[in-house]
Design an enzyme around this catalytic site. Sequence first.
Site, PDB file in Angstrom:
ATOM      1  N   LYS A  24      20.285  75.877  56.370  1.00 15.22           N
ATOM      2  CA  LYS A  24      19.776  77.060  55.674  1.00 15.22           C
ATOM      3  C   LYS A  24      19.400  76.641  54.262  1.00 15.22           C
ATOM      4  O   LYS A  24      19.950  75.666  53.727  1.00 15.22           O
ATOM      5  CB  LYS A  24      20.885  78.124  55.618  1.00 15.22           C
ATOM      6  CG  LYS A  24      20.381  79.520  55.564  1.00 15.22           C
ATOM      7  CD  LYS A  24      20.112  80.091  56.940  1.00 15.22           C
ATOM      8  CE  LYS A  24      19.556  81.501  56.846  1.00 15.22           C
ATOM      9  NZ  LYS A  24      19.309  82.116  58.129  1.00 15.22           N
ATOM     10  N   GLY A  59      18.075 101.616  62.698  1.00 13.25           N
ATOM     11  CA  GLY A  59      17.005 100.766  62.147  1.00 13.25           C
ATOM     12  C   GLY A  59      15.962 100.439  63.202  1.00 13.25           C
ATOM     13  O   GLY A  59      16.218  99.657  64.120  1.00 13.25           O
ATOM     14  N   GLY A 105      12.984  98.892  62.833  1.00 13.03           N
ATOM     15  CA  GLY A 105      12.013  98.000  62.202  1.00 13.03           C
ATOM     16  C   GLY A 105      11.397  97.072  63.230  1.00 13.03           C
ATOM     17  O   GLY A 105      11.169  97.455  64.388  1.00 13.03           O
ATOM     18  N   VAL A 161      12.548  94.497  64.933  1.00  8.49           N
ATOM     19  CA  VAL A 161      13.327  94.266  66.152  1.00  8.49           C
ATOM     20  C   VAL A 161      13.727  95.598  66.804  1.00  8.49           C
ATOM     21  O   VAL A 161      13.505  95.806  68.005  1.00  8.49           O
ATOM     22  CB  VAL A 161      14.600  93.435  65.868  1.00  8.49           C
ATOM     23  CG1 VAL A 161      15.375  93.202  67.157  1.00  8.49           C
ATOM     24  CG2 VAL A 161      14.251  92.110  65.221  1.00  8.49           C
TER      25      VAL A 161
HETATM   26  P1  NAD Z   1      13.164  95.131  59.466  1.00  8.45           P
HETATM   27  O1  NAD Z   1      13.266  95.125  57.987  1.00  8.45           O
HETATM   28  O2  NAD Z   1      11.826  95.077  60.109  1.00  8.45           O
HETATM   29  O3  NAD Z   1      13.898  96.431  60.068  1.00  8.45           O
HETATM   30  C1  NAD Z   1      15.071  96.973  59.543  1.00  8.45           C
HETATM   31  C2  NAD Z   1      14.949  98.484  59.650  1.00  8.45           C
HETATM   32  O4  NAD Z   1      16.206  99.054  59.260  1.00  8.45           O
HETATM   33  C3  NAD Z   1      13.885  99.063  58.736  1.00  8.45           C
HETATM   34  O5  NAD Z   1      13.053  99.954  59.458  1.00  8.45           O
HETATM   35  C4  NAD Z   1      14.682  99.793  57.657  1.00  8.45           C
HETATM   36  O6  NAD Z   1      13.987 100.925  57.139  1.00  8.45           O
HETATM   37  C5  NAD Z   1      15.924 100.173  58.428  1.00  8.45           C
HETATM   38  N1  NAD Z   1      17.092 100.450  57.588  1.00  8.45           N
HETATM   39  C6  NAD Z   1      17.461  99.851  56.443  1.00  8.45           C
HETATM   40  N2  NAD Z   1      18.586 100.411  55.968  1.00  8.45           N
HETATM   41  C7  NAD Z   1      18.937 101.365  56.852  1.00  8.45           C
HETATM   42  C8  NAD Z   1      20.013 102.279  56.922  1.00  8.45           C
HETATM   43  N3  NAD Z   1      20.947 102.358  55.963  1.00  8.45           N
HETATM   44  N4  NAD Z   1      20.073 103.116  57.966  1.00  8.45           N
HETATM   45  C9  NAD Z   1      19.119 103.084  58.925  1.00  8.45           C
HETATM   46  N5  NAD Z   1      18.081 102.260  58.910  1.00  8.45           N
HETATM   47  C10 NAD Z   1      17.998 101.389  57.890  1.00  8.45           C
HETATM   48  O7  NAD Z   1      14.096  93.925  59.950  1.00  8.45           O
HETATM   49  P2  NAD Z   1      14.100  93.215  61.381  1.00  8.45           P
HETATM   50  O8  NAD Z   1      13.307  91.984  61.308  1.00  8.45           O
HETATM   51  O9  NAD Z   1      13.844  94.223  62.432  1.00  8.45           O
HETATM   52  O10 NAD Z   1      15.634  92.751  61.462  1.00  8.45           O
HETATM   53  C11 NAD Z   1      16.664  93.690  61.693  1.00  8.45           C
HETATM   54  C12 NAD Z   1      18.012  92.977  61.682  1.00  8.45           C
HETATM   55  O11 NAD Z   1      18.036  91.982  62.715  1.00  8.45           O
HETATM   56  C13 NAD Z   1      18.328  92.240  60.378  1.00  8.45           C
HETATM   57  O12 NAD Z   1      19.727  92.284  60.168  1.00  8.45           O
HETATM   58  C14 NAD Z   1      17.931  90.812  60.692  1.00  8.45           C
HETATM   59  O13 NAD Z   1      18.644  89.890  59.904  1.00  8.45           O
HETATM   60  C15 NAD Z   1      18.322  90.712  62.148  1.00  8.45           C
HETATM   61  N6  NAD Z   1      17.596  89.676  62.881  1.00  8.45           N
HETATM   62  C16 NAD Z   1      16.251  89.743  62.955  1.00  8.45           C
HETATM   63  C17 NAD Z   1      15.565  88.783  63.678  1.00  8.45           C
HETATM   64  C18 NAD Z   1      14.067  88.828  63.804  1.00  8.45           C
HETATM   65  O14 NAD Z   1      13.533  88.118  64.663  1.00  8.45           O
HETATM   66  N7  NAD Z   1      13.371  89.643  63.030  1.00  8.45           N
HETATM   67  C19 NAD Z   1      16.259  87.751  64.318  1.00  8.45           C
HETATM   68  C20 NAD Z   1      17.656  87.731  64.247  1.00  8.45           C
HETATM   69  C21 NAD Z   1      18.313  88.707  63.514  1.00  8.45           C
END
Ligand code: NAD
Length: 340
Positions: free
Chosen positions: A78, A175, A177, A179
Amino acid sequence: MFDKIEQAHLSELHFKSDESSQLKSIIAIHNTKLGPALGGCRCIEYDCEESAVNDVIRLAKGMSYKAALAGVPQGGGKAVIMKPRKIEDRVALYQSFGRFVDELGGRYITAVDSGTNLNDMDQVSKVTHHVSGSHQDGLDPSPITALGVFAGIKSAVKHKLGYEDLNGVHVAIQGIGNVGGSLADLLYQAGARLTLTDIDTEKLDACSKKLNAAQVQPEDIYNVSCDVFAPCGLGAVINDETINQLQCAIVAGSANNQLASNEHGNILHRKDILYAPDYVINAGGLINVSLGIIGVEEAIIRNKTLGIHQTLNEIFQRSKVDNTPPHVIADLMAEEVLYH
Ligand code: NAD
């Protein structure tokens, strides 16, 4: 410093400072038994250097464990960039970081993480080949991460509730977003009943309408009576405040570091709530970038990601037989791969 390194069984820790580009960066390589270390670059403000060192070591170790259980030819690493108050020249900053990555000769491969984006990785890729997930390679990890979480939820539901499919299973997603949104689509197609929340109300309204889902305020998601609570937003959501509110049989979602501490995993186990360890269920993105950069075809990557189902089956079985929480079993299994 050496105490920290030894305690985490870290293999290398590198520092780089370059005043002209404002770069203050640390790269940690945890373990390269399975292949070059792969892990994102986080660019956030740290209150002191020690917090940045602690963060990068913890995250690098987590990546080794994730890769070990995902079965990809990758070690754990990392990078962190200590974010300046104001970035004067983002291009210069990330090219400087890219040169730092390049100096390690491929022992560490970087990618996007909190505070960095694909444009930044485009700059990194101008000065080093050791980057995965830029506009050039088109390796978007989110849809495949959602597929892995979907497979993991199926495994947990089978183990805990005895159902072969997700038809009628009630999933509450925190959330929606990159994922969480893709996961919601997959669950909807499988006939699951959805309750959604997000702080982005516009997105929430659109998604709820599209998927015929119920919606709740962000603070109310914990006490939704449901089969599966899927944290897909923030870390540390299973904490002292929320753990007694949970009314679910299973916690299984994509968010990293869902447990505020390991003790919260122990409490879930005592409460008979099945927890799918985060780094196991969310490994689809890692599988995609790891195999994607060596040109493995998409169908094979998808199959490998669906294999998260079997890995979780094994974790849940061992957890039941040994009466030991799944997060502890996952760590033991990763250590069996890394150190034996
Ligand atoms: P993202 O930022 O696209 O989505 C996160 C969503 O959560 C957003 O829509 C945001 O508005 C919402 N959010 C934030 N705070 C909130 C709260 N208090 N209550 C409700 N909703 C809330 O992120 P992502 O890429 O979808 O990743 C989501 C999680 O998965 C993160 O923890 C990330 O580390 C983990 N992750 C992602 C990936 C990937 O491929 N993107 C891989 C492994 C792990």
